[in-house]
Design a protein around this motif. Sequence first.
Motif, PDB file in Angstrom:
ATOM      1  N   PHE A 150       0.831  -1.210   0.000  1.00 30.45           N
ATOM      2  CA  PHE A 150       0.000   0.000   0.000  1.00 30.45           C
ATOM      3  C   PHE A 150       0.865   1.259   0.000  1.00 30.45           C
ATOM      4  O   PHE A 150       0.597   2.224  -0.736  1.00 30.45           O
ATOM      5  CB  PHE A 150      -0.913  -0.015   1.223  1.00 30.45           C
ATOM      6  CG  PHE A 150      -1.790   1.204   1.342  1.00 30.45           C
ATOM      7  CD1 PHE A 150      -2.891   1.364   0.511  1.00 30.45           C
ATOM      8  CD2 PHE A 150      -1.507   2.198   2.270  1.00 30.45           C
ATOM      9  CE1 PHE A 150      -3.704   2.490   0.610  1.00 30.45           C
ATOM     10  CE2 PHE A 150      -2.306   3.323   2.376  1.00 30.45           C
ATOM     11  CZ  PHE A 150      -3.407   3.473   1.545  1.00 30.45           C
ATOM     12  N   ALA A 151       1.919   1.253   0.828  1.00 29.93           N
ATOM     13  CA  ALA A 151       2.826   2.406   0.838  1.00 29.93           C
ATOM     14  C   ALA A 151       3.515   2.577  -0.508  1.00 29.93           C
ATOM     15  O   ALA A 151       3.742   3.707  -0.970  1.00 29.93           O
ATOM     16  CB  ALA A 151       3.862   2.224   1.951  1.00 29.93           C
ATOM     17  N   ILE A 180       1.459   4.644  -3.016  1.00 28.14           N
ATOM     18  CA  ILE A 180       1.526   6.109  -2.839  1.00 28.14           C
ATOM     19  C   ILE A 180       2.895   6.638  -3.235  1.00 28.14           C
ATOM     20  O   ILE A 180       3.014   7.594  -4.021  1.00 28.14           O
ATOM     21  CB  ILE A 180       1.207   6.461  -1.372  1.00 28.14           C
ATOM     22  CG1 ILE A 180      -0.209   5.994  -1.022  1.00 28.14           C
ATOM     23  CG2 ILE A 180       1.352   7.965  -1.134  1.00 28.14           C
ATOM     24  CD1 ILE A 180      -0.579   6.153   0.431  1.00 28.14           C
ATOM     25  N   VAL A 181       3.954   6.017  -2.692  1.00 29.81           N
ATOM     26  CA  VAL A 181       5.312   6.487  -2.997  1.00 29.81           C
ATOM     27  C   VAL A 181       5.616   6.313  -4.474  1.00 29.81           C
ATOM     28  O   VAL A 181       6.236   7.181  -5.113  1.00 29.81           O
ATOM     29  CB  VAL A 181       6.337   5.724  -2.133  1.00 29.81           C
ATOM     30  CG1 VAL A 181       7.764   6.125  -2.522  1.00 29.81           C
ATOM     31  CG2 VAL A 181       6.103   6.016  -0.657  1.00 29.81           C
ATOM     32  N   GLY A 182       5.155   5.178  -5.042  1.00 27.23           N
ATOM     33  CA  GLY A 182       5.415   4.940  -6.459  1.00 27.23           C
ATOM     34  C   GLY A 182       4.721   5.951  -7.353  1.00 27.23           C
ATOM     35  O   GLY A 182       5.306   6.414  -8.351  1.00 27.23           O
ATOM     36  N   ALA A 183       3.473   6.310  -7.033  1.00 23.51           N
ATOM     37  CA  ALA A 183       2.756   7.294  -7.839  1.00 23.51           C
ATOM     38  C   ALA A 183       3.449   8.644  -7.787  1.00 23.51           C
ATOM     39  O   ALA A 183       3.601   9.330  -8.824  1.00 23.51           O
ATOM     40  CB  ALA A 183       1.317   7.414  -7.345  1.00 23.51           C
ATOM     41  N   ILE A 184       3.885   9.041  -6.595  1.00 23.54           N
ATOM     42  CA  ILE A 184       4.607  10.327  -6.468  1.00 23.54           C
ATOM     43  C   ILE A 184       5.918  10.269  -7.234  1.00 23.54           C
ATOM     44  O   ILE A 184       6.306  11.225  -7.926  1.00 23.54           O
ATOM     45  CB  ILE A 184       4.850  10.644  -4.982  1.00 23.54           C
ATOM     46  CG1 ILE A 184       3.511  10.856  -4.259  1.00 23.54           C
ATOM     47  CG2 ILE A 184       5.739  11.864  -4.827  1.00 23.54           C
ATOM     48  CD1 ILE A 184       3.643  11.013  -2.768  1.00 23.54           C
ATOM     49  N   LEU A 205      -5.386   0.304  -8.152  1.00 25.30           N
ATOM     50  CA  LEU A 205      -6.325  -0.703  -8.630  1.00 25.30           C
ATOM     51  C   LEU A 205      -5.737  -2.107  -8.513  1.00 25.30           C
ATOM     52  O   LEU A 205      -6.422  -3.053  -8.093  1.00 25.30           O
ATOM     53  CB  LEU A 205      -6.708  -0.409 -10.076  1.00 25.30           C
ATOM     54  CG  LEU A 205      -7.716  -1.377 -10.719  1.00 25.30           C
ATOM     55  CD1 LEU A 205      -9.045  -1.346  -9.965  1.00 25.30           C
ATOM     56  CD2 LEU A 205      -7.923  -1.028 -12.193  1.00 25.30           C
ATOM     57  N   ALA A 206      -4.470  -2.247  -8.868  1.00 26.61           N
ATOM     58  CA  ALA A 206      -3.816  -3.558  -8.754  1.00 26.61           C
ATOM     59  C   ALA A 206      -3.765  -4.005  -7.298  1.00 26.61           C
ATOM     60  O   ALA A 206      -4.071  -5.158  -6.974  1.00 26.61           O
ATOM     61  CB  ALA A 206      -2.412  -3.489  -9.347  1.00 26.61           C
ATOM     62  N   TRP A 207      -3.392  -3.083  -6.399  1.00 22.60           N
ATOM     63  CA  TRP A 207      -3.295  -3.431  -4.979  1.00 22.60           C
ATOM     64  C   TRP A 207      -4.680  -3.740  -4.400  1.00 22.60           C
ATOM     65  O   TRP A 207      -4.848  -4.694  -3.631  1.00 22.60           O
ATOM     66  CB  TRP A 207      -2.640  -2.273  -4.225  1.00 22.60           C
ATOM     67  CG  TRP A 207      -2.412  -2.570  -2.771  1.00 22.60           C
ATOM     68  CD1 TRP A 207      -1.331  -3.182  -2.210  1.00 22.60           C
ATOM     69  CD2 TRP A 207      -3.310  -2.270  -1.690  1.00 22.60           C
ATOM     70  NE1 TRP A 207      -1.493  -3.283  -0.854  1.00 22.60           N
ATOM     71  CE2 TRP A 207      -2.706  -2.723  -0.500  1.00 22.60           C
ATOM     72  CE3 TRP A 207      -4.559  -1.657  -1.623  1.00 22.60           C
ATOM     73  CZ2 TRP A 207      -3.303  -2.583   0.741  1.00 22.60           C
ATOM     74  CZ3 TRP A 207      -5.152  -1.516  -0.387  1.00 22.60           C
ATOM     75  CH2 TRP A 207      -4.536  -1.970   0.783  1.00 22.60           C
ATOM     76  N   THR A 208      -5.687  -2.946  -4.756  1.00 26.67           N
ATOM     77  CA  THR A 208      -7.038  -3.156  -4.233  1.00 26.67           C
ATOM     78  C   THR A 208      -7.616  -4.487  -4.700  1.00 26.67           C
ATOM     79  O   THR A 208      -8.294  -5.186  -3.938  1.00 26.67           O
ATOM     80  CB  THR A 208      -7.956  -2.005  -4.666  1.00 26.67           C
ATOM     81  OG1 THR A 208      -7.415  -0.766  -4.200  1.00 26.67           O
ATOM     82  CG2 THR A 208      -9.351  -2.181  -4.110  1.00 26.67           C
ATOM     83  N   THR A 209      -7.351  -4.843  -5.950  1.00 30.75           N
ATOM     84  CA  THR A 209      -7.818  -6.145  -6.445  1.00 30.75           C
ATOM     85  C   THR A 209      -7.225  -7.282  -5.620  1.00 30.75           C
ATOM     86  O   THR A 209      -7.923  -8.234  -5.248  1.00 30.75           O
ATOM     87  CB  THR A 209      -7.443  -6.312  -7.930  1.00 30.75           C
ATOM     88  OG1 THR A 209      -8.004  -5.232  -8.690  1.00 30.75           O
ATOM     89  CG2 THR A 209      -7.975  -7.629  -8.463  1.00 30.75           C
TER      90      THR A 209
END
Length: 386
Positions: free
Chosen positions: A108-109, A112-116, A151-155
């Motif tokens: 999950f972290a 967020i870090v990857g998107a930034i 989306l990948a993580w939530t799935t």
Amino acid sequence: MFRQLKTYQIVVDVGGAGLFGLLAFYLELELGRDLPYNAVAAALLAVAMAAALAVRRLSPGLALGLAWCGAILQMVFERQPSPTDVAIFAVLYTTAAYGTRRVFWAGFASVIVGAITIATYLFAPSVHPLGRSGITTAVAILIAALFGLGLAWTTGALVRTGIRARENRRAQVAAEADTVAEQERVRIARDMHDVVAHSLAVVIAQADGARYAAAADPAAATAALGTISSTARAALSDVRLLLTQLRHSQGEGPQPTIADLEELYAQVRAAGVDLRVSVDPTPPGEPPAAVQLAVYRILQEALTNALRHGGPGPVHVWLSWRPDHVTLSVANARAATAPAEHSGRGHGLIGMRERAQLAGGWLDAGVDGETFVVRAAIPVGAAVTA
């Protein structure tokens, strides 16, 4: 750190990762042909991403680390996003679906870090033309990256929830099966006690009578031996039936009903007991099988106690069948040396109470002056059929 996987799962993961690595190396070579250190960068990036795919189910935490190594290599060599990055989505999925609690939240972290990191990297002017775009484009890229990675993580998290639900269901089913098995063992133990205690009480009483009557009345001794033989055979048959139920759980076999009470009374009378039975009113129809079994077993145990521990005098049985319940009582003179079984605390009395409670009724047993009385009431209700 490593999960238990079947051999075919490992073979599929490693084989698929190998093919992905070859395709990724080719694509990276083609997409970065004008970049320095193209071959080295393409090889390192393909190896890192393929390795992450290969171990994503075996060790989600290790796969996440390898995916980050591949992403860092991509940025170090200033390479553009490519189809090779699809491995990151697969890794985030497995961290959420199969990872430990730490790996789950690390994934999950990483979203967020990857998107930034993606937004920041793409807006570096030396890396991508988007670096010369406005802040609105940067925010849009950040949201898109968050959506894709999230989306990948939530799935994977949803799959994890489904897996946990199935595991909980299996555990619940196993616990319920254990409970049912324990209840069946208790029922069989209770039936075994009823059968053996009653039969042995009759056999002992008949044997004592035969011993005393052998000299004065040989015919009485012969009759007593016949009763002993028939009682022992019936007990042996019941015990074999109960042991069969222990070996095979498909069926419970035939259970005693109120139609068998006359045979029970005959056995008690044959043991020399002055048994007086009163049934008023009689059953209005066919009582439920559970009620009939409870009445039979309670009477059997109560009469066994009277035979073993009762004093001289008659034993009275009263049965009253009402439309919604049946009441019964067994009274006999109490012997001066009656043990705890005949004071309301014995195993047989506990079994009688359990039977009455399981049938939805109650049972009380105790001394009333010089008499020991067992009283019980069991609901019948609308289950009686004419």
